[in-house]
Write a protein that holds these residues in place. Structure first.
Motif, PDB file in Angstrom:
ATOM      1  N   LYS A  10       9.304 -13.721  14.915  1.00 56.05           N
ATOM      2  CA  LYS A  10       7.869 -13.497  14.562  1.00 56.05           C
ATOM      3  C   LYS A  10       7.740 -12.414  13.675  1.00 56.05           C
ATOM      4  O   LYS A  10       8.111 -11.430  13.908  1.00 56.05           O
ATOM      5  CB  LYS A  10       7.118 -13.427  16.001  1.00 56.05           C
ATOM      6  N   GLY A  11       6.502 -12.557  12.605  1.00 53.19           N
ATOM      7  CA  GLY A  11       6.225 -11.280  11.926  1.00 53.19           C
ATOM      8  C   GLY A  11       7.000 -11.782  10.478  1.00 53.19           C
ATOM      9  O   GLY A  11       6.701 -10.949   9.810  1.00 53.19           O
ATOM     10  N   GLY A  12       8.129 -12.518  10.521  1.00 50.73           N
ATOM     11  CA  GLY A  12       8.878 -12.363   9.145  1.00 50.73           C
ATOM     12  C   GLY A  12       8.450 -13.609   8.334  1.00 50.73           C
ATOM     13  O   GLY A  12       7.260 -14.157   8.517  1.00 50.73           O
ATOM     14  N   LYS A  13       8.746 -13.327   6.882  1.00 49.56           N
ATOM     15  CA  LYS A  13       8.307 -14.101   5.930  1.00 49.56           C
ATOM     16  C   LYS A  13       9.594 -14.379   4.994  1.00 49.56           C
ATOM     17  O   LYS A  13      10.611 -13.867   5.026  1.00 49.56           O
ATOM     18  CB  LYS A  13       7.156 -13.513   5.287  1.00 49.56           C
ATOM     19  N   ILE A  14       9.260 -15.500   4.249  1.00 48.50           N
ATOM     20  CA  ILE A  14      10.195 -15.542   3.110  1.00 48.50           C
ATOM     21  C   ILE A  14       9.739 -15.373   1.718  1.00 48.50           C
ATOM     22  O   ILE A  14       8.433 -15.291   1.419  1.00 48.50           O
ATOM     23  CB  ILE A  14      10.504 -17.309   3.012  1.00 48.50           C
ATOM     24  N   THR A  15      10.479 -14.533   1.175  1.00 53.48           N
ATOM     25  CA  THR A  15      10.163 -14.060  -0.301  1.00 53.48           C
ATOM     26  C   THR A  15      11.015 -14.980  -1.425  1.00 53.48           C
ATOM     27  O   THR A  15      12.272 -15.060  -1.152  1.00 53.48           O
ATOM     28  CB  THR A  15      10.437 -12.543  -0.326  1.00 53.48           C
ATOM     29  N   VAL A  16      10.359 -15.487  -2.148  1.00 56.49           N
ATOM     30  CA  VAL A  16      11.007 -16.135  -3.415  1.00 56.49           C
ATOM     31  C   VAL A  16      10.791 -15.089  -4.717  1.00 56.49           C
ATOM     32  O   VAL A  16       9.801 -15.029  -5.344  1.00 56.49           O
ATOM     33  CB  VAL A  16      10.701 -17.531  -3.557  1.00 56.49           C
ATOM     34  N   GLU A  17      11.820 -14.534  -5.393  1.00 61.98           N
ATOM     35  CA  GLU A  17      11.895 -13.775  -6.534  1.00 61.98           C
ATOM     36  C   GLU A  17      12.362 -14.465  -7.445  1.00 61.98           C
ATOM     37  O   GLU A  17      13.487 -14.892  -7.559  1.00 61.98           O
ATOM     38  CB  GLU A  17      12.172 -12.348  -6.428  1.00 61.98           C
ATOM     39  N   VAL A  18      11.709 -14.602  -8.767  1.00 61.75           N
ATOM     40  CA  VAL A  18      12.254 -15.289  -9.860  1.00 61.75           C
ATOM     41  C   VAL A  18      12.155 -14.414 -11.256  1.00 61.75           C
ATOM     42  O   VAL A  18      10.955 -13.732 -11.625  1.00 61.75           O
ATOM     43  CB  VAL A  18      11.578 -16.523 -10.224  1.00 61.75           C
ATOM     44  N   ASN A  19      13.341 -14.239 -12.000  1.00 63.72           N
ATOM     45  CA  ASN A  19      13.013 -13.418 -13.013  1.00 63.72           C
ATOM     46  C   ASN A  19      13.886 -14.058 -14.356  1.00 63.72           C
ATOM     47  O   ASN A  19      14.657 -13.553 -15.025  1.00 63.72           O
ATOM     48  CB  ASN A  19      14.187 -12.154 -12.680  1.00 63.72           C
ATOM     49  N   ASN A  20      13.375 -15.324 -14.526  1.00 61.59           N
ATOM     50  CA  ASN A  20      13.596 -16.055 -15.746  1.00 61.59           C
ATOM     51  C   ASN A  20      13.224 -15.262 -16.914  1.00 61.59           C
ATOM     52  O   ASN A  20      12.018 -14.965 -16.916  1.00 61.59           O
ATOM     53  CB  ASN A  20      13.066 -17.493 -15.643  1.00 61.59           C
ATOM     54  N   MET A  21      13.756 -15.347 -18.223  1.00 63.99           N
ATOM     55  CA  MET A  21      13.578 -14.811 -19.250  1.00 63.99           C
ATOM     56  C   MET A  21      13.194 -16.302 -20.359  1.00 63.99           C
ATOM     57  O   MET A  21      14.069 -16.760 -20.517  1.00 63.99           O
ATOM     58  CB  MET A  21      14.659 -13.954 -19.927  1.00 63.99           C
TER      59      MET A  21
END
Length: 233
Positions: free
Chosen positions: A180-191
C-alpha cells in the motif's frame, strides 16, 4: 523498447486492461466507472490488436502510461519451465521482450503512407501527433509482469482475462496491504531523430526470361541482427 513512445515519466497505480482493446476498456468503464483508468499505469497483454492501438486506447481512456507484456498464454503455451522455453524450444522465456513500433502510420511517421524522399513533404511537430502515441509506453517480459500483477489488489479479472501466469489476475487500482502506498513508474528516454536509411537492392538475372522481374521485398531496420528478424518469418 517501443519506438515513438512519448518521452518522459508517468506514474500511477496499476490497472490490468487485458489486451487493451476498446471492448476491454469499455468493460472497465461500465463496471467501475471512468475513474478506474484515470491517471493509472495500465498493464496490457500483447495480442488481439496492434500495439499502437493499445497505446491510443490507453490514452483515450485516461491512462497516464502503458506497460505491455507478453503473456505465457500466447508465447509459452507448453509452460514456463526452462525446458519448455528458448533455447530448448521456440517458446519465449520470461525475460523476452517484444519490441516494436507504436506509430499509427505506414513507414516514416514524418511522411506517413508516402515515400520518404529528400524532396518529400514532411509533417510538422503538430501534425505528426496524429500518428504518434501521447503517453509513455514500455514493453516488459512476463517475469517482470508477474512481479506487478501478483501485488495488485482489487476484483478478480473475468475468466477470459486470466492469463498463463500461475497467479490470479486482478483488475487492480490498488496494491495488496504489504505494498500500500506504492506506485508504478514508467520512464521513457527515446530519442526521436531524423536519420538516413538506405535501400539495399540486389539483382539476380534469370536464364530463361531475363527481361522479366520477380520482386522480393523486406523491411530493413535496427530491431535485430542482420536479416535474422525480417527474413526469418
Amino acid at each position: 523498447f517501443n519506438a515513438y513512445s512519448k518521452n518522459g515519466t508517468a506514474e500511477g497505480l496499476p490497472v490490468y486492461v487485458n489486451f487493451g482493446t476498446i471492448e476491454d476498456f469499455e468493460y472497465l468503464k461500465e463496471t467501475y466507472g471512468d475513474v478506474i483508468t484515470q491517471d493509472r499505469i495500465c498493464l496490457a497483454r500483447y495480442g488481439a490488436i496492434y500495439r499502437g492501438n493499445k497505446a491510443e486506447n490507453a490514452y483515450q481512456f485516461g491512462c497516464s502510461g502503458l506497460v505491455i507484456f507478453m503473456d505465457p498464454s500466447t508465447v509459452a503455451r507448453n509452460g514456463t519451465e526452462e525446458e519448455d522455453v528458448f533455447p530448448n524450444t521456440f517458446w519465449m522465456p520470461g525475460t523476452a521482450v517484444q519490441r516494436g513500433s507504436l506509430s499509427m502510420s505506414d513507414g516514416d511517421p514524418l511522411t506517413p503512407n508516402w515515400p520518404s524522399m529528400d524532396n518529400a513533404y514532411r509533417l510538422d511537430e503538430v501534425d505528426r501527433e496524429a500518428y504518434l502515441p501521447k503517453i509513455q509506453v514500455q514493453p516488459i517480459g512476463y517475469t517482470d509482469a508477474e512481479q506487478i500483477l501478483n501485488k495488485m489488489d482489487g476484483d478478480e479479472a473475468p475468466a477470459e482475462w486470466q492469463g498463463g501466469l500461475n497467479i490470479t489476475y486482478k483488475i487492480g487500482g490498488s496494491f495488496i496491504d504489504a505494498y500500500k502506498g506504492g506506485k508504478i513508474t514508467v520512464e521513457v528516454n527515446n530519442m526521436l531523430q531524423q536519420r538516413v536509411s538506405s535501400n539495399v537492392i540486389g539483382i539476380i538475372y534469370g536464364e530463361v526470361e531475363p527481361d522479366r522481374y520477380v520482386m522480393l521485398g523486406n523491411h530493413r531496420d535496427a530491431w535485430g541482427f542482420g536479416a535474422v528478424d525480417p527474413s526469418s518469418g
